[in-house]
Design a protein around this motif. Structure first.
Motif: not given
Length: 126
Positions: A40-47, A62-63, A116-118
């Motif tokens: 619910s707070q942290l998202g992870s992405y590949f670019m 976001y941070e 990123i968070s949030p």
């Protein structure tokens, strides 16, 4: 006696690649790997960058941290007095504070891991 609070938590998991979580982002493709993980707070992405071009300017609400998996990242930071470029090599971690306005770039073939968070920053805007 210690009382254990009942709370619902997402199960520990290993999110797998799912094509429906891919999106174009300027010169790169970005995949939201944790989209269905229950976080619910942290998202992870590949670019992954297909070209050496820069993205359009983006203000992060976001941070964000960016880990360079392979290649060379180039983040152009836009500020009132002008702009400057931050580069990251394999193994480097780049930190973007909330409110930073940047253009994402890299050499073609570069792969990054973004956190990123949030993760629900769009909801927080409303």
């Amino acid at each position: 006696m210690c009382r254990k609070e009942t709370m619902t938590i997402a199960p520990v998991s290993v999110p797998r690649y799912r094509e429906e979580h891919d999106a174009a982002f300027g010169p790169a493709m970005i995949e939201h790997r944790t989209a269905e993980s229950g976080l619910s707070q942290l998202g992870s992405y590949f670019m992954a960058f297909q070209s050496d071009e820069l993205s359009d300017p983006w203000t992060v609400l976001y941070e964000e941290t960016i880990y360079v998996i392979e290649g060379r990242a180039r983040i152009v930071v836009l500020e009132e007095g002008g702009e400057h470029t931050v580069t990251g090599e394999v193994g480097d971690l780049i930190v973007l504070p909330k409110g930073s306005t940047v253009r994402y770039g890299a050499t073609a073939g570069t792969r990054l891991l973004l956190s990123i968070s949030p993760v629900n920053w769009r909801d927080a805007e409303a």
